[in-house]
Enzyme design. Structure first.
Site, short mmCIF file in Angstrom:
data_model
loop_
_atom_site.label_atom_id
_atom_site.label_comp_id
_atom_site.label_asym_id
_atom_site.label_seq_id
_atom_site.Cartn_x
_atom_site.Cartn_y
_atom_site.Cartn_z
N CYS C 123 -13.93 -12.70 -2.84
CA CYS C 123 -12.49 -12.91 -3.01
C CYS C 123 -11.98 -11.73 -3.82
O CYS C 123 -12.21 -11.68 -5.03
CB CYS C 123 -12.19 -14.23 -3.72
SG CYS C 123 -10.43 -14.45 -4.09
N CYS C 126 -9.01 -12.73 -6.61
CA CYS C 126 -9.31 -13.53 -7.80
C CYS C 126 -10.75 -14.03 -7.78
O CYS C 126 -11.65 -13.29 -8.17
CB CYS C 126 -8.28 -14.66 -7.99
SG CYS C 126 -7.99 -15.68 -6.56
N SER C 127 -10.98 -15.25 -7.36
CA SER C 127 -12.35 -15.78 -7.44
C SER C 127 -12.55 -16.96 -6.51
O SER C 127 -13.36 -17.84 -6.79
CB SER C 127 -12.64 -16.25 -8.85
OG SER C 127 -11.86 -17.41 -9.12
N CYS C 128 -11.80 -17.02 -5.42
CA CYS C 128 -11.89 -18.17 -4.53
C CYS C 128 -13.32 -18.33 -4.02
O CYS C 128 -13.97 -17.36 -3.64
CB CYS C 128 -10.94 -18.01 -3.34
SG CYS C 128 -9.25 -17.78 -3.89
#
Lengths: 109, 109, 224
Positions: C123, C126-128
């Site tokens: 991702c 961000c950090s999905c």
């Protein structure tokens, strides 16, 4: 949240359509990263209708929902000097309003 | 304008492989955010949170760790919405710091 | 890195049973700051009647419970059952529900490694990550270096993880930037015929479901 009965003839794109990712000058929260903007890829599939994160991020939850597609790009089309011995690809989700159609004969620059 | 979080394709060094444990306060931060976004409250959505840390400014963004950014973004956002003031948070923090006991001092006692 | 004692008294009003034993942390002070700040936020929200301490405790437990074992179960079942594999590749969330595994995200897209395609998940924004079935992502997954480079030079990134992918194998990188979450269905390791589903799950690591490694080969002393 795929609308199983979505009238797919109303969708602007279908699998294998070549598409261009627009480079819109939008402030605020957008989920189309810069590295795919102005690049040409191919639609993989339609993933359903979703509320637009650009709107959700400012508290607008009323919609309308937007069609979301997965789009595939050749890595060599995204990056200069990508290793041409490789056939790697990048797949990403793009909301409908960030996509423009490309006629098939324009598909490969 | 390209957000400072939009880093796909940027030059970067080796990947830091050392795994950091998931701290209790980090879990607590996520838990609070999840509850604030749940259907009984709908006070802060994930997209609003993301807009929050995307709008910090690059200094604040790079200064803070991943979870601290989320915590700060939550506080900023809730304050903007009028749930509380920073002063209230600061006052609570003062009380907490006053009650905080460092284990080394306990050992000496 | 100096071992730093965690403060032994926390001022949350909820109960929790994490240990207060000394832990080596990179920066103990920033953890103390973080703990104090989230405690302050929580206290204010409780005073305003928006949250209760008990539900925060419960939600923390909910966050802690998913882990690699859920994803591993999907993979092992897919290796054993071709019909389940097809369902999983068609609609990950529905297939998981058949195994009573609830995917909390909008959709789960399972992508299959083959002899000619290797999948990698990232991702960049961000950090999905499919947290509801894999738990928390590893710190390297949310690092700037991984997020920046995985979409630009995946072969080099994989080499850093010790995985060499030949040039005639296509690396398919999936940037999880919107509503989908992704899980890699790794190739089934060789010499695993006859293994039970449970045994097979032991070969499935978090990293092979993100795509930075392959599933484990069976160790020499593996009991069937």
């Amino acid at each position: 949240m795929t609308l199983k009965n979505a009238n797919q003839t109303q969708l602007r794109f279908k699998a294998r359509d070549p598409v261009l990712v627009l480079d819109m000058d939008k402030a605020g929260h957008v989920r189309t990263p810069f590295y795919v903007r102005r690049k040409i890829g191919e639609v993989i599939d339609f993933r359903g209708y979703f509320l637009n994160p650009e709107e959700l991020s400012i508290g607008n939850t009323a919609g309308p929902a937007v069609a979301l597609y997965r789009v595939r790009f050749m890595m060599k089309d995204l990056w200069p000097n990508y290793n041409l011995d490789r056939t790697d690809v990048l797949c990403i989700e793009v909301y409908d309003h960030w996509l423009a159609p490309i006629a098939n004969d324009e598909a490969r620059p | 304008m390209r957000g400072y979080h939009d880093i796909g394709g940027d030059e970067s060094g080796p990947i830091p492989m050392a795994e950091q444990p998931w701290q209790h306060w980090e879990k607590q931060t996520e838990a609070v955010r999840n509850l604030l976004g749940d259907s009984t409250r709908r006070v802060l959505s994930l997209d609003e949170l993301r807009l929050g840390f995307e709008s910090f400014g690059i200094d604040k963004y790079t200064k803070y760790s991943f979870y601290r950014r989320r915590l700060e973004a939550m506080i900023d956002s809730l304050e903007k919405k009028g749930f509380f003031t920073r002063v209230e948070i600061e006052q609570e923090l003062e009380d907490i710091r006053a009650r905080w006991v460092d284990p080394d001092s306990c050992k000496k006692a | 890195m100096n071992p730093t004692q965690r403060p032994h008294e926390h001022t949350h009003s909820h109960e929790h049973d994490h240990e207060h034993a000394p832990q080596a942390v990179e920066d103990g002070q920033s953890d103390v700051d973080g703990q104090q700040l989230v405690d302050a936020l929580q206290a204010v929200l409780i005073k305003k009647g928006i949250l209760s301490a008990g539900e925060v405790t419960l939600e923390i437990q909910n966050l802690e419970s998913p882990g690699t074992h859920l994803g591993a179960k999907l993979v092992a079942r897919a290796w054993l059952d071709p019909e389940f594999r097809s369902k999983l590749l068609r609609n990950g969330k529905d297939a998981a529900a058949e195994l009573k595994i609830k995917v909390g995200e909008a959709q789960l897209v399972v992508v299959e490694n083959t002899a000619t395609v290797h999948n990698l998940i990232v991702c960049t924004l961000c950090s999905c990550y499919p947290r509801s079935i894999l738990g928390q992502p590893p710190s390297w997954y949310v690092s700037k270096a991984y997020r920046a480079r995985a979409v630009r030079e995946p072969a080099a990134v994989l080499a850093e993880f010790g995985l060499d992918v030949a040039a005639d194998v296509q690396i398919s990188v999936h940037d999880s930037n919107a509503d989908m979450r992704f899980l890699v269905l790794p190739q089934r390791p060789a010499n695993t015929d006859g293994l039970s589903e449970e045994s097979l799950t032991k070969l499935v690591t978090r990293d092979c479901m993100i795509g930075v490694s392959k599933a484990l080969d069976i160790p020499m002393n593996f009991t069937r």
